[in-house]
Scaffold this active site. Structure first.
Site, PDB file in Angstrom:
ATOM      1  N   PRO A   1      -6.780  -0.821  11.194  1.00 32.06           N
ATOM      2  CA  PRO A   1      -8.025   0.269  11.171  1.00 32.06           C
ATOM      3  C   PRO A   1      -8.536   0.577  12.589  1.00 32.06           C
ATOM      4  O   PRO A   1      -8.197  -0.297  13.442  1.00 32.06           O
ATOM      5  CB  PRO A   1      -8.839  -0.477  10.478  1.00 32.06           C
ATOM      6  CG  PRO A   1      -8.580  -1.811  10.301  1.00 32.06           C
ATOM      7  CD  PRO A   1      -7.222  -2.088  10.636  1.00 32.06           C
TER       8      PRO A   1
ATOM      9  N   ASN B   1       2.345  12.032  15.101  1.00 31.49           N
ATOM     10  CA  ASN B   1       1.049  12.574  14.729  1.00 31.49           C
ATOM     11  C   ASN B   1       0.203  13.377  15.423  1.00 31.49           C
ATOM     12  O   ASN B   1      -0.524  14.217  14.959  1.00 31.49           O
ATOM     13  CB  ASN B   1       0.412  11.236  14.016  1.00 31.49           C
ATOM     14  CG  ASN B   1       1.024  10.830  12.821  1.00 31.49           C
ATOM     15  OD1 ASN B   1       1.773  11.493  12.090  1.00 31.49           O
ATOM     16  ND2 ASN B   1       0.682   9.408  12.708  1.00 31.49           N
ATOM     17  N   ALA B   2       0.009  13.180  16.770  1.00 33.08           N
ATOM     18  CA  ALA B   2      -0.748  13.742  17.679  1.00 33.08           C
ATOM     19  C   ALA B   2      -0.400  15.272  17.793  1.00 33.08           C
ATOM     20  O   ALA B   2      -1.128  16.258  17.770  1.00 33.08           O
ATOM     21  CB  ALA B   2      -0.673  13.296  19.041  1.00 33.08           C
ATOM     22  N   PHE B   3       1.086  15.270  17.942  1.00 37.20           N
ATOM     23  CA  PHE B   3       1.447  16.914  17.991  1.00 37.20           C
ATOM     24  C   PHE B   3       1.439  17.530  16.550  1.00 37.20           C
ATOM     25  O   PHE B   3       0.901  18.791  16.669  1.00 37.20           O
ATOM     26  CB  PHE B   3       2.943  16.595  18.132  1.00 37.20           C
ATOM     27  CG  PHE B   3       3.502  16.639  19.705  1.00 37.20           C
ATOM     28  CD1 PHE B   3       2.917  15.686  20.341  1.00 37.20           C
ATOM     29  CD2 PHE B   3       4.183  17.636  20.133  1.00 37.20           C
ATOM     30  CE1 PHE B   3       3.233  15.480  21.738  1.00 37.20           C
ATOM     31  CE2 PHE B   3       4.871  17.289  21.543  1.00 37.20           C
ATOM     32  CZ  PHE B   3       4.331  16.370  22.246  1.00 37.20           C
TER      33      PHE B   3
ATOM     34  N   LEU C   1       3.005   7.764  17.334  1.00 39.14           N
ATOM     35  CA  LEU C   1       1.793   8.127  17.900  1.00 39.14           C
ATOM     36  C   LEU C   1       1.702   9.529  18.300  1.00 39.14           C
ATOM     37  O   LEU C   1       0.935  10.498  18.002  1.00 39.14           O
ATOM     38  CB  LEU C   1       0.890   7.295  18.908  1.00 39.14           C
ATOM     39  CG  LEU C   1       0.587   5.706  18.589  1.00 39.14           C
ATOM     40  CD1 LEU C   1       0.058   5.144  19.700  1.00 39.14           C
ATOM     41  CD2 LEU C   1      -0.372   5.948  17.206  1.00 39.14           C
TER      42      LEU C   1
ATOM     43  N   GLY D   1       0.828  -1.189   0.123  1.00 38.80           N
ATOM     44  CA  GLY D   1      -0.009   0.014   0.167  1.00 38.80           C
ATOM     45  C   GLY D   1       0.839   1.331   0.024  1.00 38.80           C
ATOM     46  O   GLY D   1       2.084   1.220  -0.502  1.00 38.80           O
TER      47      GLY D   1
ATOM     48  N   CYS E   1      -3.816   8.861   8.965  1.00 36.67           N
ATOM     49  CA  CYS E   1      -2.946   8.632  10.299  1.00 36.67           C
ATOM     50  C   CYS E   1      -3.650   9.508  11.464  1.00 36.67           C
ATOM     51  O   CYS E   1      -3.799   8.806  12.545  1.00 36.67           O
ATOM     52  CB  CYS E   1      -1.575   8.924  10.329  1.00 36.67           C
ATOM     53  SG  CYS E   1      -0.775   7.461   9.313  1.00 36.67           S
TER      54      CYS E   1
ATOM     55  N   GLN F   1      -6.390  11.170  12.566  1.00 36.72           N
ATOM     56  CA  GLN F   1      -7.286  11.003  13.493  1.00 36.72           C
ATOM     57  C   GLN F   1      -7.464   9.719  14.257  1.00 36.72           C
ATOM     58  O   GLN F   1      -7.684   9.118  15.455  1.00 36.72           O
ATOM     59  CB  GLN F   1      -8.749  11.153  12.742  1.00 36.72           C
ATOM     60  CG  GLN F   1      -9.933  10.642  13.745  1.00 36.72           C
ATOM     61  CD  GLN F   1     -11.308  10.972  13.092  1.00 36.72           C
ATOM     62  OE1 GLN F   1     -11.446  12.265  13.116  1.00 36.72           O
ATOM     63  NE2 GLN F   1     -12.225  10.058  12.383  1.00 36.72           N
TER      64      GLN F   1
END
EC number: 1.1.1.22
Length: 513
Positions: free
Chosen positions: A121, A252-254, A249, A42, A304, A306
């Protein structure tokens, strides 16, 4: 991501002599070509393996997937994903030391290093539904690796997974190992779609996490040697497994937090007459903050942000940290608010109804230079407008009509699950949708235009021609701040641009929630 296992693949194989291969990237005289196999063809597996093959001609790289159409596309001139520069990389290596195959078990069995890049997912039912990552496909992949392996292997997490996943995978491999030694590494990807090849060529950092044991450290060094073919040693970071898993994680959160922060400011700017671009520029000049990810928009999307934040929320809740979980929830709430605020602005500006009005949607991908529509804000905006009975005409230079229609009929979180478990809503829900391959066709006779992706071509359209062929008054709602507001107002458009001082017309319209 890529490979979606339908179930455990089970059959016993005779135990053969174990072997392991270590190598020095500076050496050209290898006794045996190192073999890498990546499960999942992918957005992550395909480009990553193509670049490894290009930069490491002494390594054989095979990308495997059970999807015949996907592998067929990787072996054709029409690759299954659009990414600038990817075509050239694949064509240079394919058939030499880069191969794409559906013979999953054969190539996993032969590999020294197995990358796993399968879907993780968000769960849609059961414990943790709507937040937790579904590790079904990861577990199936691990069981298959254990089942078919006849030699020691390094198994590399490439998918984004919850903290402590490696421990669970390690247990599955160990209890099914038949005496074979497996070392688990975490090697999260930090690619940005649209610049993935550039990111792979010159990464800010490559992160490798492993066990703090002699075997774990040896495995880390082996993978480090692969990247050392082209990545400076100071850019290769090594950590323990849990730090590597959590770092993905957290990163991506930052990033998502910055987008939600500037989007929250955009609402305040509109209320006070400030200009969010000017505010963001002033804030970004502070070297402690910097200018990146401070562009106000209709909201963030992609596979990624959300998903990873929801996963982070669930992990916090499971570890007895409700205040931390609530903090990260707000990033998602602001993103959802921004999308609904945009739809409300459109409806309120157009006499509080868009029923039977043609709305042109320019851009459906979640960002420019990609055909990826996962979690794109365009889905929620279109659904919001369709809910008010608008007629929507969509144009995106890279997204197919089939993909758009599928996205508009899927329930939340189902886009990342395999087709056979998806439960699309009735096609009648999108009967008021047309998809065209030209911006001028999309806008002809439209009452309004919504710009939802920042494609460069939208900056240079002949807006005078577009205006002349639209219903009047003609509206433009710029969800990406890409157009010249003053020029468009001179033409005659009523323009709304996120976080910018409001058009006089809009000030007189009803307040939005």
């Amino acid at each position: 991501m890529g490979l979606l296992f339908k179930g455990t693949l089970g059959r016993s194989l005779p135990h053969l002599r174990k072997h392991s291969v270590t190598f020095d990237p500076r050496s050209t005289n290898l006794r045996e070509m190192v073999k890498i196999c990546c499960i999942g063809a992918g957005y992550v597996g395909g480009p990553t393996m193509a670049v490894i093959a290009l930069k490491c001609p002494d390594i054989q790289v095979v990308v495997v997937d059970i999807s015949v159409p996907r592998i067929t596309a990787w072996n054709s001139d029409q690759l299954p994903i659009y990414e600038p520069g990817l075509d050239d990389v694949v064509k240079q290596c394919r058939g030499k030391n880069l191969f794409f195959s559906t013979d999953v078990e054969k190539h996993v069995c032969e590999a020294d290093i197995v990358f796993v890049s399968v879907n993780t997912p968000t769960k849609t039912r059961g414990l943790g539904a709507g937040k937790a990552a579904d590790l079904t496909y990861w577990e199936s992949a691990a069981r298959m690796i254990a089942d078919v392996s006849k030699s020691d292997k390094i198994v590399v997490e490439k998918s984004t997974v919850p903290v402590k996943t490696a421990e669970a995978i390690e247990k599955i491999l160990t209890h099914n190992s038949k005496g074979i030694n497996f070392q688990i590494l975490s090697n999260p990807e930090f690619l940005a779609e649209g610049t993935a090849i550039e990111d792979l060529f010159k990464p800010d950092r490559v992160l490798i996490g492993g066990r703090e044991t002699p075997g774990g450290q040896k495995a880390i060094q082996t993978l480090k040697n692969v990247y050392a073919h082209w990545v400076p040693e100071e850019n290769i970071i090594t950590t323990n497994l849990w730090s590597a898993e959590l770092s993905k994680l957290a990163a991506n959160a930052f990033l998502a937090q910055r987008i939600s922060s500037v989007n929250a400011m955009s609402a305040l700017c509109e209320a006070t007459g400030a200009n969010v671009s000017q505010v963001a520029y002033a804030v970004g000049k502070d070297t402690r903050i910097g200018p990146k990810f401070l562009n106000a928009s209709v909201g963030f999307g992609g596979s990624c942000f959300q998903k990873d934040i929801l996963n982070l929320v669930y992990i916090c809740e499971c570890n007895g940290l409700p205040e931390v979980a609530e903090y990260w929830k707000q990033v998602i709430k602001i993103n959802d608010y921004q999308k609904s605020r945009f739809v409300n602005r459109v409806v309120a500006s157009m006499f509080n109804t868009v029923s039977n009005k043609k709305i042109a949607i320019l851009g459906f991908a979640f960002k420019k230079d990609t055909g990826d529509t996962r979690e794109t804000p365009a889905i929620d905006v279109c659904k919001g407008l369709l809910g008010d009975k608008a007629c929507v005409s969509i144009y995106d230079p890279q997204v197919t009509e089939d993909q758009i229609r599928r996205d508009l009929t899927l329930n939340k979180f189902e886009w990342d699950h395999p087709f056979h478990v998806q439960r699309p809503m009735s096609p009648t829900t999108v009967k008021q949708v047309t998809v065209v391959w030209d911006a001028y066709a999309a806008t002809k006779d439209a009452h309004a235009i919504c710009i939802l992706t920042e494609w460069d071509e939208f900056k240079t359209l002949d807006y005078k021609r577009i205006y002349d062929n639209m219903q009047k008054p003609a509206f433009i709602f710029d969800g990406r701040n890409v157009v010249d507001i003053e020029k468009l107002r001179e033409i005659g458009f009523i323009v709304y641009s996120i976080g910018k001082p409001l058009d006089a017309w809009l000030k007189d319209m009803p307040a939005i929630a």
